[in-house]
Design a protein around this motif. Structure first.
Motif, PDB file in Angstrom:
ATOM      1  N   GLY A 124       0.807  -1.223   0.000  1.00  0.00           N
ATOM      2  CA  GLY A 124       0.000   0.000   0.000  1.00  0.00           C
ATOM      3  C   GLY A 124       0.837   1.268   0.000  1.00  0.00           C
ATOM      4  N   PHE A 125       1.883   1.261   0.807  1.00  0.00           N
ATOM      5  CA  PHE A 125       2.759   2.441   0.866  1.00  0.00           C
ATOM      6  C   PHE A 125       3.413   2.691  -0.482  1.00  0.00           C
ATOM      7  CE2 PHE A 125       7.088   4.088   1.379  1.00  0.00           C
ATOM      8  CZ  PHE A 125       6.808   5.323   1.907  1.00  0.00           C
ATOM      9  N   TYR A 126       3.923   1.643  -1.100  1.00  0.00           N
ATOM     10  CA  TYR A 126       4.619   1.781  -2.378  1.00  0.00           C
ATOM     11  C   TYR A 126       3.659   2.162  -3.512  1.00  0.00           C
ATOM     12  CZ  TYR A 126       8.228  -0.486   0.318  1.00  0.00           C
ATOM     13  OH  TYR A 126       9.133  -0.783   1.289  1.00  0.00           O
ATOM     14  N   ILE A 127       2.462   1.610  -3.472  1.00  0.00           N
ATOM     15  CA  ILE A 127       1.468   1.959  -4.492  1.00  0.00           C
ATOM     16  C   ILE A 127       1.071   3.432  -4.366  1.00  0.00           C
ATOM     17  CG2 ILE A 127      -0.897   1.533  -5.278  1.00  0.00           C
ATOM     18  CD1 ILE A 127      -0.467  -1.422  -4.477  1.00  0.00           C
ATOM     19  N   THR A 128       0.811   3.850  -3.138  1.00  0.00           N
ATOM     20  CA  THR A 128       0.436   5.249  -2.897  1.00  0.00           C
ATOM     21  C   THR A 128       1.570   6.196  -3.304  1.00  0.00           C
ATOM     22  OG1 THR A 128      -0.941   4.543  -1.053  1.00  0.00           O
ATOM     23  CG2 THR A 128      -0.416   6.879  -1.173  1.00  0.00           C
ATOM     24  N   THR A 129       2.792   5.845  -2.918  1.00  0.00           N
ATOM     25  CA  THR A 129       3.950   6.669  -3.293  1.00  0.00           C
ATOM     26  C   THR A 129       4.113   6.708  -4.806  1.00  0.00           C
ATOM     27  OG1 THR A 129       5.041   6.086  -1.213  1.00  0.00           O
ATOM     28  CG2 THR A 129       6.422   7.004  -2.957  1.00  0.00           C
ATOM     29  N   GLY A 130       3.908   5.576  -5.460  1.00  0.00           N
ATOM     30  CA  GLY A 130       4.010   5.533  -6.918  1.00  0.00           C
ATOM     31  C   GLY A 130       2.959   6.394  -7.588  1.00  0.00           C
ATOM     32  N   ILE A 131       1.725   6.344  -7.072  1.00  0.00           N
ATOM     33  CA  ILE A 131       0.654   7.179  -7.632  1.00  0.00           C
ATOM     34  C   ILE A 131       0.995   8.658  -7.464  1.00  0.00           C
ATOM     35  CG2 ILE A 131      -1.760   7.876  -7.334  1.00  0.00           C
ATOM     36  CD1 ILE A 131      -2.361   4.922  -6.651  1.00  0.00           C
ATOM     37  N   ILE A 132       1.488   9.012  -6.286  1.00  0.00           N
ATOM     38  CA  ILE A 132       1.872  10.411  -6.038  1.00  0.00           C
ATOM     39  C   ILE A 132       2.980  10.832  -7.003  1.00  0.00           C
ATOM     40  CG2 ILE A 132       2.980  11.956  -4.380  1.00  0.00           C
ATOM     41  CD1 ILE A 132       1.492  10.420  -2.167  1.00  0.00           C
ATOM     42  N   MET A 133       3.991   9.983  -7.162  1.00  0.00           N
ATOM     43  CA  MET A 133       5.107  10.301  -8.063  1.00  0.00           C
ATOM     44  C   MET A 133       4.622  10.394  -9.506  1.00  0.00           C
ATOM     45  SD  MET A 133       8.197  10.323  -6.684  1.00  0.00           S
ATOM     46  CE  MET A 133       9.531   9.321  -6.176  1.00  0.00           C
ATOM     47  N   LEU A 134       3.742   9.486  -9.908  1.00  0.00           N
ATOM     48  CA  LEU A 134       3.227   9.484 -11.268  1.00  0.00           C
ATOM     49  C   LEU A 134       2.448  10.769 -11.561  1.00  0.00           C
ATOM     50  CD1 LEU A 134       2.847   7.881 -13.904  1.00  0.00           C
ATOM     51  CD2 LEU A 134       0.717   7.019 -12.908  1.00  0.00           C
ATOM     52  N   ILE A 135       1.573  11.153 -10.677  1.00  0.00           N
ATOM     53  CA  ILE A 135       0.797  12.380 -10.884  1.00  0.00           C
ATOM     54  C   ILE A 135       1.716  13.603 -10.905  1.00  0.00           C
ATOM     55  CG2 ILE A 135      -0.954  13.890  -9.861  1.00  0.00           C
ATOM     56  CD1 ILE A 135      -2.407  11.351  -8.943  1.00  0.00           C
ATOM     57  N   THR A 136       2.700  13.617 -10.021  1.00  0.00           N
ATOM     58  CA  THR A 136       3.655  14.731  -9.994  1.00  0.00           C
ATOM     59  C   THR A 136       4.442  14.800 -11.296  1.00  0.00           C
ATOM     60  OG1 THR A 136       3.851  14.527  -7.595  1.00  0.00           O
ATOM     61  CG2 THR A 136       5.572  15.758  -8.726  1.00  0.00           C
ATOM     62  N   LEU A 137       4.885  13.661 -11.802  1.00  0.00           N
ATOM     63  CA  LEU A 137       5.623  13.642 -13.062  1.00  0.00           C
ATOM     64  C   LEU A 137       4.737  14.049 -14.241  1.00  0.00           C
ATOM     65  CD1 LEU A 137       7.855  10.468 -12.621  1.00  0.00           C
ATOM     66  CD2 LEU A 137       8.579  12.862 -12.640  1.00  0.00           C
ATOM     67  N   ILE A 138       3.471  13.652 -14.202  1.00  0.00           N
ATOM     68  CA  ILE A 138       2.546  14.057 -15.266  1.00  0.00           C
ATOM     69  C   ILE A 138       2.372  15.575 -15.264  1.00  0.00           C
ATOM     70  CG2 ILE A 138       0.125  13.999 -15.997  1.00  0.00           C
ATOM     71  CD1 ILE A 138       0.112  11.028 -15.149  1.00  0.00           C
ATOM     72  N   ILE A 139       2.178  16.156 -14.094  1.00  0.00           N
ATOM     73  CA  ILE A 139       2.032  17.619 -13.993  1.00  0.00           C
ATOM     74  C   ILE A 139       3.323  18.301 -14.449  1.00  0.00           C
ATOM     75  CG2 ILE A 139       1.707  19.560 -12.396  1.00  0.00           C
ATOM     76  CD1 ILE A 139      -0.847  18.046 -12.958  1.00  0.00           C
ATOM     77  N   TYR A 140       4.465  17.772 -14.034  1.00  0.00           N
ATOM     78  CA  TYR A 140       5.745  18.336 -14.470  1.00  0.00           C
ATOM     79  C   TYR A 140       5.874  18.242 -15.986  1.00  0.00           C
ATOM     80  CZ  TYR A 140      10.704  19.003 -15.178  1.00  0.00           C
ATOM     81  OH  TYR A 140      11.912  19.450 -15.636  1.00  0.00           O
ATOM     82  N   GLY A 141       5.478  17.097 -16.554  1.00  0.00           N
ATOM     83  CA  GLY A 141       5.535  16.918 -18.007  1.00  0.00           C
ATOM     84  C   GLY A 141       4.643  17.890 -18.745  1.00  0.00           C
ATOM     85  N   VAL A 142       3.464  18.149 -18.196  1.00  0.00           N
ATOM     86  CA  VAL A 142       2.559  19.118 -18.825  1.00  0.00           C
ATOM     87  C   VAL A 142       3.208  20.503 -18.851  1.00  0.00           C
ATOM     88  CG1 VAL A 142       0.372  20.358 -18.524  1.00  0.00           C
ATOM     89  CG2 VAL A 142       0.434  17.864 -18.289  1.00  0.00           C
ATOM     90  N   PHE A 143       3.795  20.906 -17.738  1.00  0.00           N
ATOM     91  CA  PHE A 143       4.454  22.228 -17.693  1.00  0.00           C
ATOM     92  C   PHE A 143       5.672  22.255 -18.590  1.00  0.00           C
ATOM     93  CE2 PHE A 143       2.430  22.837 -13.348  1.00  0.00           C
ATOM     94  CZ  PHE A 143       1.522  23.760 -13.819  1.00  0.00           C
ATOM     95  N   ALA A 144       6.429  21.144 -18.649  1.00  0.00           N
ATOM     96  CA  ALA A 144       7.635  21.107 -19.476  1.00  0.00           C
ATOM     97  C   ALA A 144       7.276  21.139 -20.961  1.00  0.00           C
ATOM     98  CB  ALA A 144       8.453  19.862 -19.161  1.00  0.00           C
ATOM     99  N   ARG A 145       6.188  20.452 -21.346  1.00  0.00           N
ATOM    100  CA  ARG A 145       5.776  20.441 -22.749  1.00  0.00           C
ATOM    101  C   ARG A 145       5.309  21.829 -23.193  1.00  0.00           C
ATOM    102  NH1 ARG A 145       0.796  17.587 -23.814  1.00  0.00           N
ATOM    103  NH2 ARG A 145       1.584  16.128 -22.260  1.00  0.00           N
ATOM    104  N   LYS A 146       4.665  22.553 -22.291  1.00  0.00           N
ATOM    105  CA  LYS A 146       4.216  23.913 -22.613  1.00  0.00           C
ATOM    106  C   LYS A 146       5.344  24.925 -22.480  1.00  0.00           C
ATOM    107  CE  LYS A 146      -0.642  23.359 -21.591  1.00  0.00           C
ATOM    108  NZ  LYS A 146      -1.800  23.893 -20.902  1.00  0.00           N
ATOM    109  N   LYS A 147       6.509  24.460 -22.034  1.00  0.00           N
ATOM    110  CA  LYS A 147       7.705  25.298 -21.850  1.00  0.00           C
ATOM    111  C   LYS A 147       7.424  26.497 -20.942  1.00  0.00           C
ATOM    112  CE  LYS A 147       9.729  23.888 -26.147  1.00  0.00           C
ATOM    113  NZ  LYS A 147      10.264  24.239 -27.428  1.00  0.00           N
ATOM    114  N   LEU A 148       6.805  26.247 -19.838  1.00  0.00           N
ATOM    115  CA  LEU A 148       6.519  27.313 -18.870  1.00  0.00           C
ATOM    116  C   LEU A 148       7.605  27.463 -17.875  1.00  0.00           C
ATOM    117  CD1 LEU A 148       2.729  26.675 -18.276  1.00  0.00           C
ATOM    118  CD2 LEU A 148       3.769  28.395 -19.695  1.00  0.00           C
TER     119      LEU A 148
END
Length: 148
Positions: A124-148
């Motif tokens: 559970g801890f690893y799954i939750t941490t992975g979900i948090i990391m995945l969402i954070t990376l997705i948000i980072y990717g969105v900002f990086a793709r828009k070059k903000l």
């Protein structure tokens, strides 16, 4: 441009303002002299005063142009500084958003409830941490793709 350059430009602008005031005072005197209000001045000298009057008008125009150039340089510096500040604030906001997402999930998952999802799961801890990391990376990717 650094602060010393701006201070020099400001000092030059002030000097030009004083120069302008002195020229305006002189132009009034030359205007009276060229119009011939004083009878003791010979006619040939009145022509010279008239030439001097028009030369002084050109000097005043040149002074005004120089003062406008200095003002424009100071305004350009202010615009550039404002643009740099806006870029910094935009990056700081993006960083705050990226940091806020893991904080939100960890705050929700860290509450003391009986029925927290994945609380009794062995990974559970690893799954939750992975979900948090995945969402954070997705948000980072969105900002990086828009070059903000």
């Amino acid at each position: 441009m650094d602060v010393k350059d701006i201070e020099k430009l400001y000092d030059q602008s002030v000097t030009l303002s004083f120069f302008n005031q002195a020229l305006i005072a002189n132009i009034e005197v030359l205007n009276h002299l060229k119009k011939g209000f004083f009878k003791v001045i010979p006619k040939k000298d009145k022509v010279l005063f008239e030439e001097l009057y028009y030369d002084l008008l050109q000097i005043i125009d040149t002074e005004k142009i120089q003062r406008e150039i200095i003002t424009n340089l100071i305004n350009i510096h202010a615009v550039l500084a404002s643009t740099r500040l806006n870029e910094f604030m935009k990056r700081l906001t993006i960083l705050a958003i990226i940091i806020a997402i893991p904080r939100l999930f960890s705050g929700l998952c860290g509450m003391n409830f009986k029925n927290i999802p994945l609380a009794n799961h062995p990974y559970g801890f690893y799954i939750t941490t992975g979900i948090i990391m995945l969402i954070t990376l997705i948000i980072y990717g969105v900002f990086a793709r828009k070059k903000l």
